[in-house]
Write an enzyme that holds these catalytic residues in place. Structure first.
Site, PDB file in Angstrom:
ATOM      1  N   SER A 128       0.253  -6.427  -6.271  1.00 48.37           N
ATOM      2  CA  SER A 128      -0.120  -5.175  -5.637  1.00 48.37           C
ATOM      3  C   SER A 128      -0.262  -4.065  -6.667  1.00 48.37           C
ATOM      4  O   SER A 128       0.490  -4.004  -7.627  1.00 48.37           O
ATOM      5  CB  SER A 128       0.916  -4.759  -4.587  1.00 48.37           C
ATOM      6  OG  SER A 128       0.561  -3.513  -4.013  1.00 48.37           O
ATOM      7  N   LYS A 182       3.910 -10.595   0.129  1.00 46.80           N
ATOM      8  CA  LYS A 182       2.761  -9.721  -0.142  1.00 46.80           C
ATOM      9  C   LYS A 182       2.018  -9.403   1.150  1.00 46.80           C
ATOM     10  O   LYS A 182       1.519  -8.280   1.349  1.00 46.80           O
ATOM     11  CB  LYS A 182       1.816 -10.394  -1.137  1.00 46.80           C
ATOM     12  CG  LYS A 182       0.522  -9.609  -1.430  1.00 46.80           C
ATOM     13  CD  LYS A 182       0.799  -8.197  -1.921  1.00 46.80           C
ATOM     14  CE  LYS A 182      -0.411  -7.546  -2.576  1.00 46.80           C
ATOM     15  NZ  LYS A 182      -1.618  -7.506  -1.803  1.00 46.80           N
ATOM     16  N   HIS A 185       4.026  -6.774   2.842  1.00 47.37           N
ATOM     17  CA  HIS A 185       3.802  -5.543   2.067  1.00 47.37           C
ATOM     18  C   HIS A 185       2.511  -4.872   2.522  1.00 47.37           C
ATOM     19  O   HIS A 185       2.470  -3.659   2.751  1.00 47.37           O
ATOM     20  CB  HIS A 185       3.724  -5.888   0.576  1.00 47.37           C
ATOM     21  CG  HIS A 185       3.127  -4.809  -0.295  1.00 47.37           C
ATOM     22  ND1 HIS A 185       1.771  -4.558  -0.325  1.00 47.37           N
ATOM     23  CD2 HIS A 185       3.693  -3.937  -1.158  1.00 47.37           C
ATOM     24  CE1 HIS A 185       1.527  -3.566  -1.172  1.00 47.37           C
ATOM     25  NE2 HIS A 185       2.677  -3.169  -1.687  1.00 47.37           N
ATOM     26  N   ASN A 186       1.450  -5.659   2.666  1.00 42.16           N
ATOM     27  CA  ASN A 186       0.169  -5.090   3.085  1.00 42.16           C
ATOM     28  C   ASN A 186       0.228  -4.587   4.524  1.00 42.16           C
ATOM     29  O   ASN A 186      -0.413  -3.591   4.867  1.00 42.16           O
ATOM     30  CB  ASN A 186      -0.944  -6.126   2.931  1.00 42.16           C
ATOM     31  CG  ASN A 186      -1.355  -6.320   1.484  1.00 42.16           C
ATOM     32  OD1 ASN A 186      -0.602  -5.986   0.564  1.00 42.16           O
ATOM     33  ND2 ASN A 186      -2.528  -6.861   1.271  1.00 42.16           N
ATOM     34  N   GLU A 189       1.751  -1.332   4.407  1.00 36.98           N
ATOM     35  CA  GLU A 189       0.720  -0.433   3.866  1.00 36.98           C
ATOM     36  C   GLU A 189      -0.224   0.047   4.975  1.00 36.98           C
ATOM     37  O   GLU A 189      -0.573   1.231   5.035  1.00 36.98           O
ATOM     38  CB  GLU A 189      -0.047  -1.179   2.777  1.00 36.98           C
ATOM     39  CG  GLU A 189      -1.186  -0.425   2.117  1.00 36.98           C
ATOM     40  CD  GLU A 189      -1.940  -1.325   1.153  1.00 36.98           C
ATOM     41  OE1 GLU A 189      -3.181  -1.399   1.266  1.00 36.98           O
ATOM     42  OE2 GLU A 189      -1.291  -1.971   0.299  1.00 36.98           O
TER      43      GLU A 189
END
Length: 478
Positions: A128, A182, A185-186, A189
């Site tokens: 990222s 990940k 995480h996105n 986001e």
């Protein structure tokens, strides 16, 4: 010490990562499906380090010393499988293939198993930070075995961002753990950006501020507990003037938010795991709604709004801005809490030993969701590694409680004045649902038993029960 590593796939992220490795003194063997992209990289940046350009896959693999370390940076899905299929017959037992794209974690599990059967290490790795992060220091989330991390981990730690001398890179867990984390995480986001957009919309509609003025508000917020990369660049974007029209840049951007899939994957995974990530889900659905242009146009012509002016709520300009700030902070805490809950559930489901505190630590820099309060999250999980949910920690419980009044005023005001704020509203509903001493789900269970004989449990007895609704309504053990 200088090492040798290969990078195949030289689009924006791959090229930036190759340059990062070269800048750190490593020999980087580079390859791309089309030679033109390789030549362009060398022409523009060949002086930054020791690059070895290659043409074919065979030449690429032959240029690497064993055990070979290869980073694959191509589009997720079929293109990644195609590159792996091309490289697998050319490499040898003990070599490492690392997928640095946004792969679906289930694909990474499949690939890990298939390549392990051939004696190869496969490392699904979340990266990222975008183009800038890949070049100057991203946040890196590798999965794979302990053996594979021993081979490639030190390299990744070296080129990652660093905070207080510590690398923003950690071995997340086996097989698909890196890409799972990940993905979440996105998803966080997505939620973070939706909440920021709602704060912008409320300030613009409620106070009639210009984008530049709202940019100034975000810049001031970035000096407090909302300090983060996304708040920082929000101020930059809102202050930006369009060169063609001379007007605010944000006003010439088409209001249709696109997405590449990781947000949807996060929600789909959460549904499979039974984890409520309502903030992330609302952000994904809000993007989907923005893209339904024909439906929106038709609705704009016929659907009435509340027909009322902003009144006493915005008479106190600074008070309203503070209420929106409180709503943004509290909702942000909810979104991150839900994301960490999903990571814990995924770790339990798939047998990964994921350290949530270590993730908060590596997300403090390099990545898109980097924020000041992640240092506090890191400390919370370090002190309470078995914490059920971030929301019950003393610090965050009190921080959200302090924001509660403004948060509720903003959600109520948005509803009264017809401003869509699904992120703020869903976060508040989650908070209230979480703290409620009793849930209306009791009625749902009663209804399920009534129409489908699905049974229910009692608060005062063990076991499951069913009411004979169509007979004499007596209760029987199920």
């Amino acid at each position: 010490m200088s090492e040798q590593i290969g990078v195949t796939g030289l689009a924006t992220m791959g090229a930036s990562l190759a340059r990062n490795l070269a800048r750190h003194g490593h020999q980087v063997v580079v390859h791309n499906r089309t030679r033109a992209r390789t030549d362009a990289l060398i022409a523009a940046h060949g002086g930054e380090g020791d690059f070895v350009p290659t043409g074919s896959a065979e030449e690429f693999v032959a240029a690497l010393r064993r055990p070979r370390k290869i980073i694959v940076m191509v589009a997720a899905g079929a293109p990644t499988d195609a590159v792996i299929d091309e490289l697998t017959p050319l490499v040898d037992e003990g070599d490492v293939l690392m997928d640095g794209g946004n792969a679906r974690f289930t694909d990474t599990v499949r690939r890990t198993e298939a390549l392990a059967a051939r004696g190869l290490h496969f490392v699904g790795t979340g990266i990222s930070g975008g183009e800038e992060g890949a070049l100057t220091g991203p946040s890196i989330m590798p999965g794979g075995s302990d053996e594979s991390y021993a081979l490639i981990g030190p390299l990744l730690e070296e080129i990652s961002a660093h905070v207080d001398g510590q690398p923003c890179c950690t071995h997340v867990g086996t097989d698909g753990a890196g890409h799972f984390v990940k993905m979440v995480h996105n998803g966080i986001e997505y939620a973070d950006m939706q909440l920021i957009a709602e704060a912008y919309e409320l300030l613009r509609e409620g106070l009639q501020l210009t984008p530049a003025e709202i940019g100034d508000v975000f810049a001031s917020w970035n000096e407090g507990d909302l300090e983060s990369y996304l708040v920082q660049i929000t101020a930059e974007v809102l202050r930006h003037t369009d060169a063609k029209t001379g007007g605010p840049f944000v006003d010439v951007v088409l209001d249709e938010a696109e997405q590449k899939g990781t947000g949807r994957w996060t929600v789909q995974s959460a549904l499979d795991l039974g984890v409520p990530v309502s903030g992330i889900a609302e952000a994904v659905f809000a993007r989907a709604l923005s893209g339904h242009v024909e439906q929106r146009r038709a609705a704009q012509e016929v659907l009435p709004g509340p027909g009322r002016e902003w009144d006493e709520q915005v008479a106190d300009r600074d008070g309203f801005i503070e209420s929106v700030r409180q709503a943004l902070y509290a909702s942000k805490v909810v979104a991150y809490s839900q994301g960490f809950d999903q990571i814990a559930a995924g770790a339990d489901q798939y047998g990964w030993d994921v350290d949530r505190g270590a993730l908060a630590a590596i997300w403090r820099d390099g990545c898109i969701i980097r924020a000041r309060f992640l240092d506090r999250v890191r400390q919370v999980f370090a002190d309470e590694p078995d914490l059920t949910t971030l929301m019950t920690n003393d610090y965050f419980r009190n921080a959200v409680a302090d924001c509660q009044e403004g948060w509720r005023q903003v959600v109520a005001g948005a509803a009264r004045h017809g401003v869509a704020a699904p992120g703020f509203a869903s976060a508040l509903a989650y908070y209230d649902g979480l703290r409620a001493p009793r849930s209306p789900a009791a009625l749902i269970q009663g209804l399920r038993d009534r129409f489908g004989s699905h049974t229910y449990r009692r608060v005062d007895a063990e076991g499951s029960f069913h009411t004979m609704w169509s007979e004499d309504s007596r209760e029987v053990s199920a």
